[in-house]
Design a protein around this motif. Structure first.
Motif, short mmCIF file in Angstrom:
data_model
loop_
_atom_site.label_atom_id
_atom_site.label_comp_id
_atom_site.label_asym_id
_atom_site.label_seq_id
_atom_site.Cartn_x
_atom_site.Cartn_y
_atom_site.Cartn_z
N ASP A 166 -5.47 -5.20 11.31
CA ASP A 166 -5.37 -5.40 9.87
C ASP A 166 -6.66 -5.08 9.12
O ASP A 166 -6.63 -4.46 8.06
CB ASP A 166 -4.96 -6.85 9.57
N ILE A 167 -7.80 -5.53 9.65
CA ILE A 167 -9.06 -5.36 8.91
C ILE A 167 -9.67 -4.00 9.18
O ILE A 167 -10.06 -3.28 8.25
CB ILE A 167 -10.04 -6.49 9.28
N HIS A 168 -9.79 -3.61 10.43
CA HIS A 168 -10.35 -2.31 10.78
C HIS A 168 -9.21 -1.43 11.26
O HIS A 168 -8.83 -1.50 12.42
CB HIS A 168 -11.42 -2.48 11.87
N GLY A 169 -8.63 -0.66 10.35
CA GLY A 169 -7.56 0.24 10.73
C GLY A 169 -6.27 0.03 9.98
O GLY A 169 -5.41 0.91 9.98
N GLY A 170 -6.10 -1.12 9.35
CA GLY A 170 -4.84 -1.42 8.69
C GLY A 170 -4.82 -1.21 7.20
O GLY A 170 -3.76 -1.35 6.56
N ALA A 171 -5.97 -0.88 6.61
CA ALA A 171 -6.04 -0.78 5.15
C ALA A 171 -5.17 0.34 4.59
O ALA A 171 -4.64 0.23 3.48
CB ALA A 171 -7.48 -0.59 4.70
N GLY A 172 -5.00 1.42 5.36
CA GLY A 172 -4.15 2.51 4.87
C GLY A 172 -2.72 2.07 4.70
O GLY A 172 -2.08 2.35 3.68
N GLU A 173 -2.19 1.39 5.70
CA GLU A 173 -0.83 0.87 5.61
C GLU A 173 -0.70 -0.10 4.44
O GLU A 173 0.26 -0.04 3.65
CB GLU A 173 -0.45 0.14 6.91
N GLN A 174 -1.68 -0.99 4.28
CA GLN A 174 -1.65 -1.96 3.20
C GLN A 174 -1.73 -1.28 1.84
O GLN A 174 -1.08 -1.70 0.87
CB GLN A 174 -2.81 -2.95 3.37
N ALA A 175 -2.54 -0.21 1.75
CA ALA A 175 -2.65 0.52 0.48
C ALA A 175 -1.34 1.21 0.13
O ALA A 175 -0.94 1.22 -1.04
CB ALA A 175 -3.79 1.53 0.56
N VAL A 176 -0.67 1.78 1.12
CA VAL A 176 0.63 2.41 0.85
C VAL A 176 1.62 1.37 0.33
O VAL A 176 2.36 1.63 -0.63
CB VAL A 176 1.19 3.10 2.12
N GLU A 177 1.63 0.20 0.93
CA GLU A 177 2.51 -0.87 0.46
C GLU A 177 2.18 -1.24 -0.99
O GLU A 177 3.08 -1.44 -1.81
CB GLU A 177 2.37 -2.10 1.36
N LEU A 178 0.88 -1.34 -1.30
CA LEU A 178 0.46 -1.66 -2.66
C LEU A 178 0.88 -0.57 -3.64
O LEU A 178 1.40 -0.86 -4.73
CB LEU A 178 -1.06 -1.86 -2.70
N PHE A 179 0.69 0.69 -3.26
CA PHE A 179 1.08 1.80 -4.13
C PHE A 179 2.58 1.78 -4.42
O PHE A 179 3.01 2.02 -5.55
CB PHE A 179 0.68 3.14 -3.51
N HIS A 180 3.37 1.48 -3.41
CA HIS A 180 4.82 1.40 -3.60
C HIS A 180 5.18 0.25 -4.54
O HIS A 180 6.09 0.38 -5.38
CB HIS A 180 5.53 1.23 -2.26
N GLU A 181 4.49 -0.86 -4.40
CA GLU A 181 4.76 -2.01 -5.27
C GLU A 181 4.43 -1.67 -6.72
O GLU A 181 5.19 -2.01 -7.63
CB GLU A 181 3.93 -3.21 -4.80
N ILE A 182 3.31 -1.00 -6.93
CA ILE A 182 2.93 -0.60 -8.29
C ILE A 182 3.90 0.43 -8.83
O ILE A 182 4.28 0.39 -10.00
CB ILE A 182 1.47 -0.07 -8.30
N ASP A 183 4.31 1.36 -7.97
CA ASP A 183 5.28 2.38 -8.39
C ASP A 183 6.58 1.73 -8.84
O ASP A 183 7.15 2.11 -9.87
CB ASP A 183 5.53 3.34 -7.23
N ALA A 184 7.05 0.74 -8.08
CA ALA A 184 8.29 0.06 -8.43
C ALA A 184 8.14 -0.76 -9.71
O ALA A 184 9.13 -0.98 -10.43
CB ALA A 184 8.71 -0.86 -7.28
N ALA A 185 6.92 -1.19 -10.01
CA ALA A 185 6.68 -2.00 -11.21
C ALA A 185 6.47 -1.18 -12.47
O ALA A 185 6.36 -1.73 -13.57
CB ALA A 185 5.47 -2.91 -10.99
N GLY A 186 6.39 0.15 -12.32
CA GLY A 186 6.22 0.99 -13.51
C GLY A 186 5.17 2.07 -13.40
O GLY A 186 4.89 2.76 -14.38
N GLY A 187 4.53 2.19 -12.24
CA GLY A 187 3.55 3.25 -12.06
C GLY A 187 2.16 2.89 -12.56
O GLY A 187 1.81 1.70 -12.64
N PRO A 188 1.35 3.88 -12.90
CA PRO A 188 -0.04 3.63 -13.29
C PRO A 188 -0.20 2.59 -14.40
O PRO A 188 -1.17 1.83 -14.40
CB PRO A 188 -0.51 5.02 -13.75
N ASP A 189 0.74 2.53 -15.33
CA ASP A 189 0.63 1.56 -16.42
C ASP A 189 0.77 0.11 -15.94
O ASP A 189 0.41 -0.82 -16.66
CB ASP A 189 1.70 1.83 -17.49
N ALA A 190 1.29 -0.08 -14.73
CA ALA A 190 1.50 -1.42 -14.20
C ALA A 190 0.36 -1.90 -13.32
O ALA A 190 0.41 -3.02 -12.79
CB ALA A 190 2.81 -1.47 -13.42
N VAL A 191 -0.67 -1.08 -13.15
CA VAL A 191 -1.76 -1.41 -12.23
C VAL A 191 -2.39 -2.76 -12.54
O VAL A 191 -2.52 -3.63 -11.68
CB VAL A 191 -2.83 -0.30 -12.21
#
Length: 267
Positions: free
Chosen positions: A104-129
């Motif tokens: 999770d800490i060393h090596g998992g940030a990419g997966e976590q970032a993809v999850e975050l990007f998807h969550e923001i995308d579902a919430a409305g995209g860049p305006d929802a950041v």
């Protein structure tokens, strides 16, 4: 077909590989047709996604995987590969030891970032950041900030390749836009720089290419395994034995009890 044979054949089921005497097919393709015709990134895509990518998609995937290959012995995974080699482990043991620390800490940030990007995308995209980040209240934002680089030199190059891919119609660019919106939000709201790092940039690429978040961690591990292999092999060529994480003349900080003396009562 006997019940026993049916049970044996159905013990494992997979849509990945078909193998019979004299025949090997990966996702339906004969291995002899793939050899010499597809690149390693294309093969990674085929095996994990079920179809061959376009050459443009494969090039973008390759760029992300090249970027994550190594970050020097200050990275725990690389350091562990070298320490393991000095302890006498062979390549397989050194690589396994190093890969096991990629979590999770060393090596998992990419997966976590993809999850975050998807969550923001579902919430409305860049305006929802701003709203999504405020709601999540993360202490550490996956894909942003670096303890070594004031600007991670890999991130701008990767995003430039995404821009090229958007212009060519290879990807849409919406996840790269979200990554940049987060970067801009952090610049406005933080007192110190929290730049996008390689995990954020590669997450934008993996999300643009449609990889599921868990696969993104696996892709980073595949990438970093190349650096781990190189360092483990290089270290194995040296005569150093039992090399620890710090030079032996430097001792660690001890913060336990003061020196004690055993009672001599009863002697």
């Amino acid at each position: 077909m006997s019940n026993d044979r049916k049970l044996a054949e159905d013990w494992w089921k997979t849509s990945i590989i078909k193998m019979r005497p004299g025949e090997i097919r990966m996702r339906g393709y004969a291995i002899e047709d793939l050899i010499g015709r597809v690149s390693f990134p294309q093969m990674v895509w085929l095996m994990t996604r079920g179809e061959l990518p376009t050459e443009a998609q494969a090039r973008l995937l390759e760029a992300a995987m090249v970027a994550g290959v190594d970050h020097g012995p200050q990275a725990p995974s690389i350091a562990i590969s070298r320490i393991a080699a000095t302890g006498g482990l062979g390549i397989n043991g050194a690589m396994a030891s190093a890969i096991n620390v990629l979590d999770d800490i060393h090596g998992g940030a990419g997966e976590q970032a993809v999850e975050l990007f998807h969550e923001i995308d579902a919430a409305g995209g860049p305006d929802a950041v701003a709203d999504v980040l405020a709601e999540k209240g993360l202490k550490y934002l996956p894909g942003f900030g670096h303890r070594f680089h004031p600007v991670d030199p890999r991130a701008p190059r990767l995003l430039a390749l995404v821009d090229d891919a958007v212009a060519a119609g290879t990807v849409e660019g919406r996840f790269a836009a979200i990554a940049r919106a987060i970067d801009e939000h952090l610049r406005r709201t933080k007192s110190r720089p929290v730049p996008m790092n390689i995990d954020g940039a590669t997450a934008a690429i993996y999300a643009e290419l449609g990889f599921a978040p868990p696969l993104c961690r696996g892709l980073f591990i595949l990438s970093r395994s190349v650096g781990i292999l190189a360092h483990a092999y290089e270290q194995s060529l040296e005569s150093t034995r039992n090399k620890g994480p710090i030079p032996r003349q430097w001792l660690w900080t001890y913060d336990g009890p003061e020196d004690r003396t055993m009672s001599r009562e009863g002697e």
